[in-house]
Design a protein around this motif. Structure first.
Motif, PDB file in Angstrom:
ATOM      1  N   ASN A  72     -69.086  11.323   0.943  1.00  0.00           N
ATOM      2  CA  ASN A  72     -67.916  12.126   0.563  1.00  0.00           C
ATOM      3  C   ASN A  72     -68.084  13.599   0.936  1.00  0.00           C
ATOM      4  OD1 ASN A  72     -65.884  10.391  -0.588  1.00  0.00           O
ATOM      5  ND2 ASN A  72     -67.283  10.007  -2.283  1.00  0.00           N
ATOM      6  N   TRP A  73     -68.578  13.851   2.144  1.00  0.00           N
ATOM      7  CA  TRP A  73     -68.880  15.226   2.553  1.00  0.00           C
ATOM      8  C   TRP A  73     -67.633  16.094   2.623  1.00  0.00           C
ATOM      9  CZ3 TRP A  73     -67.865  17.319   7.661  1.00  0.00           C
ATOM     10  CH2 TRP A  73     -67.297  16.415   8.576  1.00  0.00           C
ATOM     11  N   VAL A  74     -66.474  15.479   2.902  1.00  0.00           N
ATOM     12  CA  VAL A  74     -65.225  16.242   2.900  1.00  0.00           C
ATOM     13  C   VAL A  74     -64.559  16.180   1.535  1.00  0.00           C
ATOM     14  CG1 VAL A  74     -62.898  16.408   3.876  1.00  0.00           C
ATOM     15  CG2 VAL A  74     -64.858  16.007   5.383  1.00  0.00           C
ATOM     16  N   PHE A  75     -64.300  14.973   1.030  1.00  0.00           N
ATOM     17  CA  PHE A  75     -63.524  14.827  -0.196  1.00  0.00           C
ATOM     18  C   PHE A  75     -64.276  15.294  -1.445  1.00  0.00           C
ATOM     19  CE2 PHE A  75     -61.729  11.225   2.436  1.00  0.00           C
ATOM     20  CZ  PHE A  75     -60.580  11.911   2.787  1.00  0.00           C
ATOM     21  N   GLY A  76     -65.591  15.232  -1.429  1.00  0.00           N
ATOM     22  CA  GLY A  76     -66.358  15.647  -2.600  1.00  0.00           C
ATOM     23  C   GLY A  76     -66.961  17.029  -2.474  1.00  0.00           C
ATOM     24  N   SER A  77     -67.563  17.328  -1.314  1.00  0.00           N
ATOM     25  CA  SER A  77     -68.306  18.581  -1.159  1.00  0.00           C
ATOM     26  C   SER A  77     -67.474  19.716  -0.578  1.00  0.00           C
ATOM     27  CB  SER A  77     -69.547  18.348  -0.300  1.00  0.00           C
ATOM     28  OG  SER A  77     -70.521  17.603  -1.004  1.00  0.00           O
ATOM     29  N   MET A 228     -67.623   8.486 -18.101  1.00  0.00           N
ATOM     30  CA  MET A 228     -67.579   9.946 -18.076  1.00  0.00           C
ATOM     31  C   MET A 228     -66.280  10.449 -17.451  1.00  0.00           C
ATOM     32  SD  MET A 228     -70.238  11.090 -19.622  1.00  0.00           S
ATOM     33  CE  MET A 228     -70.280  12.817 -19.141  1.00  0.00           C
ATOM     34  N   PHE A 229     -65.830   9.798 -16.401  1.00  0.00           N
ATOM     35  CA  PHE A 229     -64.564  10.197 -15.789  1.00  0.00           C
ATOM     36  C   PHE A 229     -63.398   9.956 -16.734  1.00  0.00           C
ATOM     37  CE2 PHE A 229     -66.932  10.746 -12.013  1.00  0.00           C
ATOM     38  CZ  PHE A 229     -66.133  11.345 -11.056  1.00  0.00           C
ATOM     39  N   GLU A 230     -63.521   8.963 -17.586  1.00  0.00           N
ATOM     40  CA  GLU A 230     -62.466   8.662 -18.556  1.00  0.00           C
ATOM     41  C   GLU A 230     -62.607   9.465 -19.854  1.00  0.00           C
ATOM     42  OE1 GLU A 230     -61.296   4.263 -18.641  1.00  0.00           O
ATOM     43  OE2 GLU A 230     -63.390   4.205 -17.982  1.00  0.00           O
ATOM     44  N   LYS A 231     -63.651  10.280 -19.913  1.00  0.00           N
ATOM     45  CA  LYS A 231     -63.955  11.062 -21.107  1.00  0.00           C
ATOM     46  C   LYS A 231     -64.272  10.170 -22.315  1.00  0.00           C
ATOM     47  CE  LYS A 231     -61.478  15.261 -19.777  1.00  0.00           C
ATOM     48  NZ  LYS A 231     -61.346  14.872 -18.353  1.00  0.00           N
ATOM     49  N   LYS A 232     -64.830   9.003 -22.060  1.00  0.00           N
ATOM     50  CA  LYS A 232     -65.318   8.119 -23.120  1.00  0.00           C
ATOM     51  C   LYS A 232     -66.789   8.467 -23.359  1.00  0.00           C
ATOM     52  CE  LYS A 232     -62.191   4.232 -22.180  1.00  0.00           C
ATOM     53  NZ  LYS A 232     -62.104   2.774 -21.836  1.00  0.00           N
ATOM     54  N   GLY A 515     -71.571  15.308  -2.395  1.00  0.00           N
ATOM     55  CA  GLY A 515     -70.282  14.649  -2.562  1.00  0.00           C
ATOM     56  C   GLY A 515     -69.767  14.546  -3.980  1.00  0.00           C
ATOM     57  N   HIS A 516     -70.282  15.345  -4.917  1.00  0.00           N
ATOM     58  CA  HIS A 516     -69.885  15.237  -6.321  1.00  0.00           C
ATOM     59  C   HIS A 516     -68.979  16.372  -6.805  1.00  0.00           C
ATOM     60  CE1 HIS A 516     -72.884  12.067  -7.065  1.00  0.00           C
ATOM     61  NE2 HIS A 516     -73.710  12.788  -6.335  1.00  0.00           N
ATOM     62  N   ARG A 517     -69.105  17.549  -6.243  1.00  0.00           N
ATOM     63  CA  ARG A 517     -68.576  18.763  -6.851  1.00  0.00           C
ATOM     64  C   ARG A 517     -67.069  18.720  -7.112  1.00  0.00           C
ATOM     65  NH1 ARG A 517     -69.633  22.859 -10.303  1.00  0.00           N
ATOM     66  NH2 ARG A 517     -68.638  24.803  -9.665  1.00  0.00           N
ATOM     67  N   PHE A 518     -66.263  18.359  -6.122  1.00  0.00           N
ATOM     68  CA  PHE A 518     -64.812  18.352  -6.312  1.00  0.00           C
ATOM     69  C   PHE A 518     -64.409  17.390  -7.424  1.00  0.00           C
ATOM     70  CE2 PHE A 518     -60.524  16.748  -5.223  1.00  0.00           C
ATOM     71  CZ  PHE A 518     -59.812  17.939  -5.329  1.00  0.00           C
ATOM     72  N   PHE A 519     -64.985  16.209  -7.422  1.00  0.00           N
ATOM     73  CA  PHE A 519     -64.631  15.221  -8.438  1.00  0.00           C
ATOM     74  C   PHE A 519     -65.044  15.693  -9.830  1.00  0.00           C
ATOM     75  CE2 PHE A 519     -65.647  12.603  -4.542  1.00  0.00           C
ATOM     76  CZ  PHE A 519     -64.321  12.492  -4.139  1.00  0.00           C
ATOM     77  N   ASP A 520     -66.168  16.405  -9.913  1.00  0.00           N
ATOM     78  CA  ASP A 520     -66.584  16.990 -11.192  1.00  0.00           C
ATOM     79  C   ASP A 520     -65.565  18.017 -11.671  1.00  0.00           C
ATOM     80  OD1 ASP A 520     -68.914  15.508 -11.474  1.00  0.00           O
ATOM     81  OD2 ASP A 520     -70.231  17.073 -10.696  1.00  0.00           O
ATOM     82  N   LEU A 521     -65.160  18.922 -10.794  1.00  0.00           N
ATOM     83  CA  LEU A 521     -64.225  19.975 -11.185  1.00  0.00           C
ATOM     84  C   LEU A 521     -62.901  19.388 -11.647  1.00  0.00           C
ATOM     85  CD1 LEU A 521     -64.855  22.547  -8.306  1.00  0.00           C
ATOM     86  CD2 LEU A 521     -65.646  22.711 -10.677  1.00  0.00           C
ATOM     87  N   VAL A 522     -62.451  18.338 -10.988  1.00  0.00           N
ATOM     88  CA  VAL A 522     -61.189  17.701 -11.382  1.00  0.00           C
ATOM     89  C   VAL A 522     -61.323  17.034 -12.735  1.00  0.00           C
ATOM     90  CG1 VAL A 522     -59.563  15.844 -10.806  1.00  0.00           C
ATOM     91  CG2 VAL A 522     -60.327  17.436  -9.022  1.00  0.00           C
ATOM     92  N   ARG A 523     -62.390  16.282 -12.950  1.00  0.00           N
ATOM     93  CA  ARG A 523     -62.521  15.579 -14.231  1.00  0.00           C
ATOM     94  C   ARG A 523     -62.757  16.545 -15.385  1.00  0.00           C
ATOM     95  NH1 ARG A 523     -67.847  14.341 -15.981  1.00  0.00           N
ATOM     96  NH2 ARG A 523     -69.470  14.866 -14.458  1.00  0.00           N
ATOM     97  N   SER A 556     -53.158  19.097  -5.971  1.00  0.00           N
ATOM     98  CA  SER A 556     -54.366  19.142  -5.154  1.00  0.00           C
ATOM     99  C   SER A 556     -55.525  18.335  -5.711  1.00  0.00           C
ATOM    100  CB  SER A 556     -54.805  20.601  -4.964  1.00  0.00           C
ATOM    101  OG  SER A 556     -53.777  21.385  -4.404  1.00  0.00           O
ATOM    102  N   GLU A 557     -55.394  17.825  -6.941  1.00  0.00           N
ATOM    103  CA  GLU A 557     -56.483  17.040  -7.531  1.00  0.00           C
ATOM    104  C   GLU A 557     -56.746  15.749  -6.757  1.00  0.00           C
ATOM    105  OE1 GLU A 557     -54.579  19.352 -10.936  1.00  0.00           O
ATOM    106  OE2 GLU A 557     -53.924  18.229  -9.167  1.00  0.00           O
ATOM    107  N   TYR A 558     -55.704  15.230  -6.080  1.00  0.00           N
ATOM    108  CA  TYR A 558     -55.837  13.956  -5.370  1.00  0.00           C
ATOM    109  C   TYR A 558     -55.228  14.070  -3.986  1.00  0.00           C
ATOM    110  CZ  TYR A 558     -56.910  12.384 -10.047  1.00  0.00           C
ATOM    111  OH  TYR A 558     -57.486  12.259 -11.284  1.00  0.00           O
ATOM    112  N   MET A 559     -55.735  13.253  -3.093  1.00  0.00           N
ATOM    113  CA  MET A 559     -55.198  13.213  -1.750  1.00  0.00           C
ATOM    114  C   MET A 559     -53.910  12.381  -1.741  1.00  0.00           C
ATOM    115  SD  MET A 559     -57.393  15.084  -0.212  1.00  0.00           S
ATOM    116  CE  MET A 559     -57.476  15.927  -1.803  1.00  0.00           C
ATOM    117  N   PRO A 560     -53.046  12.599  -0.747  1.00  0.00           N
ATOM    118  CA  PRO A 560     -51.801  11.825  -0.695  1.00  0.00           C
ATOM    119  C   PRO A 560     -52.047  10.371  -0.321  1.00  0.00           C
ATOM    120  CG  PRO A 560     -52.047  13.146   1.292  1.00  0.00           C
ATOM    121  CD  PRO A 560     -53.159  13.566   0.364  1.00  0.00           C
TER     122      PRO A 560
END
Length: 580
Positions: A72-77, A228-232, A515-523, A556-560
């Motif tokens: 996930n070098w583009v979508f995550g990092s 964790m993504f679901e905040k459970k 590949g984690h950073r973007f997904f972390d910021l969104v969640r 911007s949280e998700y791609m189209p």
């Protein structure tokens, strides 16, 4: 989905031919295509195992797009601010609008990524169907194989959820002619992802015969990550407690932190005790996509014999990331976000020719910086000192830095690299999708939210203690290559917000470029404020790349959803994400 329709058309053609054949009553005309396999063959033990391996192979993102790889070098990092596209504006220009949060549904990289994930899902579903109906498998093997296939399917749906949010859930019960083309993308994916990982956790063994297979604890780790993504957080904490106490790799190693940080990213040390689940790569198979082909663009630019790959200069670490490794007098990060200030920013060679003198930064730095980023004057693995501008294709576009993780060593060329492709840069290096440090830091998060701040502090300090191992630091002429100062958090954590900030920042440092950073910021719900500040800082120098770029909450949280897929399936079936 495009691949679905293609397969569907192939089946229609097959049925048409079958009808003609049967009407003629000439059985001698019924000749299977050369190289084809029938259901009977595929339902054998070897056939089912082979189909399962085919599903595993799609974790490399083979045959679709460079963006479909597991890293996930583009979508995550890149979207998370760890790096920018790098190289120059005209090279792989489809990434340009993505990194500016100006994505268009017609961008072919989204369609390629979507197809790659569903190809993996299709192979996992085929494996489940074959294993379920096979009489050649023992009950134990059947459970194991279905468990592995559901783990793989869970992985691909997790990827789709993180990237696109809304995607159709196709399982083994839906096939061509039975409604697959009518499945919408409005169902709750999290419950399906949980069910796949829970089944895998309940049915997979602790160890397996091959290191690359998923095991019980990999499934538990992925399930906890989904929580964790679901905040459970309570459910996640309970699993993390079990994983930390009992988890082991498929090849039987107790989970632990590799003592030398650099060895996480060394092909000679693949499948180590920190590797919970990793893609497996190989060389000289006749197909370089069996190697680590998804990182092949991301080495320093045009390095010649003295550097890796002779390409391409993508994935250039950001000023923000490098500055984040600044530490204070106690060796702690600057959690007040002052690291980008003029007083704290790390000195770099932007605009300095390689032939001209340059002295690297002399201030306090976290030693993980020089394992993660190639910068002027610091040894670049065992190649040579990074020469600066000579290894950068366009500094005004990408900045002065090169990526360093998941790059092969000079001593490994031709032994752990596949040189049969267009570049020497195809390494045989696994990509660690789940590693133990990731689990410890998520466990620390869960402890902050529903557990103990002291336990969260303990987990973070385990990560920082490993980084403080002087034997692992980058050296130059027998001494540390920079002024490395790193310490642990020794004052007890008593403030929940402060603890949360420390844990989140540690993830940024420890997992940078993975590949984690973007997904972390969104969640975490802090993407807009964090990323717009990042864009403003980068645009001070890289104005061509980032001037005017903006992250927009609610879009911007998700791609189209790829427009190609909507055109194929119909807008009544696939709903576009908000804002596109």
């Amino acid at each position: 989905m495009k691949t679905t329709i293609n397969f569907k058309n192939s089946l229609i053609a097959t049925f048409a031919v079958a009808s003609i054949t049967f009407s003629c009553k000439d059985s001698f005309l019924e000749v299977a295509p050369t190289g084809s396999l029938g259901v009977a063959q595929l339902s054998s033990a070897a056939g089912v195992e082979g189909t399962l391996l085919g599903a595993y192979s799609m974790m490399l993102g083979k045959g679709f797009t460079q963006l479909a790889g597991p890293n996930n070098w583009v979508f995550g990092s890149i979207l998370g601010g760890d790096a920018n596209k790098g190289t120059d504006p005209g090279d792989f220009s489809a990434i340009n609008p993505i990194q500016r949060y100006e994505a268009d549904p017609t961008n072919g990289e989204f369609n390629g990524t979507w197809n790659a994930k569903y190809e993996g899902i299709s192979r996992a579903n085929a494996t489940i169907r074959l294993a379920t109906g096979s009489t050649a498998l023992t009950d134990a093997d059947k459970k194991r194989i279905i468990g592995e296939a559901r783990f793989i399917r869970g992985h691909f749906y997790f990827e789709l959820k993180k990237i696109f949010n809304n995607a159709p859930f196709i399982d083994e019960t839906v096939d061509y002619g039975t409604g697959i083309e009518k499945v919408t993308n409005t169902a709750d994916l999290w419950s399906k992802i949980e069910a796949d990982f829970k089944f895998a956790y309940d049915n997979l063994p602790e160890t397996q015969g091959a290191a690359g297979r998923a095991n019980k604890w990999a499934a538990a780790s992925y399930l906890a990550k989904a929580y964790m993504f679901e905040k459970k957080y309570a459910e996640a904490k309970a699993l993390f407690d079990l994983i930390i106490a009992n988890g082991k790799t498929t090849n039987g190693k107790k989970y632990g932190l590799v003592s030398n940080y650099a060895q996480i990213y060394n092909a000679a040390n693949d499948n180590h005790e920190e590797s919970i689940f990793a893609t497996q790569t190989s060389m000289n198979t006749g197909d370089v996509s069996n190697s680590n082909s998804y990182d092949v663009l991301n080495y320093p630019y045009n390095t010649g014999a003295d550097g890796p790959g002779n390409c391409c200069g993508f994935f250039a670490p950001s000023f923000d990331l490098v500055n984040s490794f600044r530490t204070d007098a106690n060796g702690l990060p600057l959690l007040d976000n002052s690291y980008n200030s003029a007083a704290n920013a790390v000195k770099n060679d932007y605009g300095v020719e390689s032939k001209d003198a340059f002295t690297p930064d002399a201030g306090n730095l976290d030693p993980r910086l020089d394992h993660s980023v190639g910068r002027r004057g610091i040894p670049y693995l065992d190649w040579k000192e990074h020469p600066g501008k000579d290894w950068i294709r366009s500094q005004p576009y990408s900045g002065p830095y090169s990526t360093k993780k998941y790059v092969y060593y000079k001593s490994q060329e031709n032994t752990l690299t596949d040189g049969s492709g267009w570049t020497r840069g195809y390494s045989v290096m696994n990509y660690t999708i789940l590693r133990y440090a990731d689990i410890l830091l998520m466990a620390a998060e869960a402890e902050v939210e529903v557990g103990s701040l002291a336990k969260a502090q303990e987990y973070v300090n385990m990560i920082r203690t490993r980084a403080a191992n002087k034997a692992s630091w980058v050296t130059k002429n027998g001494a540390p290559a920079a002024k490395y100062v790193i310490g642990t958090y020794d004052t007890p954590w008593t403030d929940k917000n402060a603890a949360r900030t420390a844990v989140r920042f540690e993830r940024k440092l420890e997992l940078s470029g993975e590949g984690h950073r973007f997904f972390d910021l969104v969640r975490w719900g802090i993407a807009e404020s964090t990323l717009n500040a990042y864009l403003a800082n980068e645009a001070k120098v890289l104005s061509t790349m980032f001037g005017g770029a903006k992250f927009t909450t609610g879009k911007s949280e998700y791609m189209p959803i790829p427009q190609t897929q909507i055109d194929i399936q119909g807008k009544d079936i696939l709903k576009q994400n908000p804002g596109y």
